[in-house]
Scaffold this active site. Structure first.
Site, mmCIF file in Angstrom:
data_model
loop_
_atom_site.group_PDB
_atom_site.id
_atom_site.type_symbol
_atom_site.label_atom_id
_atom_site.label_comp_id
_atom_site.label_asym_id
_atom_site.label_seq_id
_atom_site.Cartn_x
_atom_site.Cartn_y
_atom_site.Cartn_z
ATOM 1 N N GLY A 1 0.930 -1.200 0.144
ATOM 2 C CA GLY A 1 -0.019 0.106 -0.019
ATOM 3 C C GLY A 1 0.654 1.281 -0.136
ATOM 4 C CE1 TYR B 1 -10.151 1.787 7.524
ATOM 5 C CE2 TYR B 1 -10.993 3.638 8.872
ATOM 6 C CZ TYR B 1 -9.834 2.864 8.216
ATOM 7 O OH TYR B 1 -8.642 3.327 8.584
ATOM 8 N N GLY C 1 -0.422 5.023 -1.221
ATOM 9 C CA GLY C 1 -1.512 5.497 -0.518
ATOM 10 C C GLY C 1 -0.928 6.768 0.075
ATOM 11 C CE LYS D 1 -7.472 -0.851 8.810
ATOM 12 N NZ LYS D 1 -6.262 -1.170 8.765
#
Ligand code: AKB
Length: 324
Positions: free
Chosen positions: A18, A147, A21, A151
């Site tokens: 990632g 989300y 990002g 998490k």
């Protein structure tokens, strides 16, 4: 006496997943500066050959396996995720990416005896049944977004892999992150970056949160410092294997707008809250990060006024606007 240097990332082969990002971009540059480009490998769903970022989907377990094997990776930063606002547009997809990606990383980390894994969590893990100010580290986690749910599950899986496999996973709950080097994507706190781009373009900013929606925030340099510091901390100092609250400051849209207007009185903001306001209302206004301070010495360096100075100066440069 343990050799603390052995626990640090110096000389290790590091993989950032990632790396294209908002945070990954800056972390990639910082780790490269600290440890050398030959030690830092970077992947993202979109390749960026000019920045040495290899295109690799975190759901591609075989590709990830080869990447780790070929480059003898020892430390992984797993940043790839779908954030709060974007996740609500396609919850099933967000779950698949956030959980599928994490499982690939955890399984491969065990298989390849990876020394340390960084897994970011977020203030989105919080929801009902908590004090909304100075929210402690350990409270019921009842998030309202996919989300946040992913998490919370991820934090628990991180702790599970630590207990079950001895995998050294370390985690921070990121607040809204504000920096000029990269753009955020799909978050509820993105307004606090977007606002500077409108100011630099001489445009009125339309804020998608209410003017009084206070949230925990952090300047990018502090975010990167926290990320690297927790990974370099001695293993025995990490007493929390789910995730640590970390924060730099807390402010509402009107507070940041007022700070910008002190430097540019012509700047205008209007407030048209959308679905993201509901997400923001379910999150704390400020969080208590004393556990991170106690365990591995976390201290932020930037306050709101310093952040606004740095952001205005640097975002204006992007649009060739003169300094104020
Ligand atoms: C978001 O707004 O979704 C993220 C976060 C707080 O994790 N910036």
């Amino acid at each position: 006496m343990p050799n603390r240097n052995l626990k640090k990332m110096n000389g290790k082969n590091i993989l950032i997943i990632g790396a294209g990002g908002q945070i990954g971009t800056v972390l990639h540059d910082k780790l490269t500066e600290l440890y050398g480009s030959e030690k830092v490998y970077a992947t993202d769903i979109k390749a960026q050959p000019e920045r040495n970022i290899i295109g690799l989907d975190v759901l591609d377990a075989e590709g990830l396996d080869n990447m780790i094997e070929t480059n003898k990776i020892q430390v992984i930063f797993h940043l790839a995720a779908i954030l709060s606002a974007k996740g609500e547009q396609n919850p099933k997809r967000a779950w698949e990416i956030n959980m599928g990606g994490l499982f690939n990383v955890l399984e491969l980390a065990v298989k390849h005896a990876i020394e340390k894994v960084f897994y970011p969590s977020t203030i989105a893990v919080f929801g009902d049944h908590i004090p909304l100010t100075n929210t402690p580290n350990h409270v019921p986690l009842v998030p309202a977004t996919v989300y946040g749910i992913s998490k919370v599950a991820g934090e628990l899986w991180a702790e599970y892999y630590y207990n079950r496999h001895g995998l050294d996973v370390r985690s921070i709950r990121y607040p809204g992150v504000i920096g000029y080097q990269s753009l955020p994507g799909g978050g509820t706190t993105d307004y606090a970056v977007d606002i500077f781009h409108s100011e630099a373009k001489n445009e009125e900013y339309t804020c998608f949160l209410s003017e009084d929606a206070a949230l925990p925030m952090i300047y990018m340099d502090d975010c990167i410092k926290a990320t690297i510091d927790i990974m370099n901390a001695p293993k025995e100092s990490i007493t929390c294997r789910t995730s640590y609250n970390v924060s730099g400051m807390s402010f509402s849209p009107i507070e940041i707008a007022t700070e910008i207007q002190k430097r540019n009185p012509d700047f205008r903001v209007k407030y048209i809250p959308d679905f993201r306001q509901q997400i923001a209302s379910s999150w704390p206004q400020s969080i208590d990060d004393s556990l991170a301070r106690k365990d591995w010495g976390w201290t932020p360096s930037f306050n709101l006024s310093q952040l606004v100075d740095i952001m205005m100066q640097n975002v204006r440069k992007i649009y060739s606007k003169t300094e104020y």
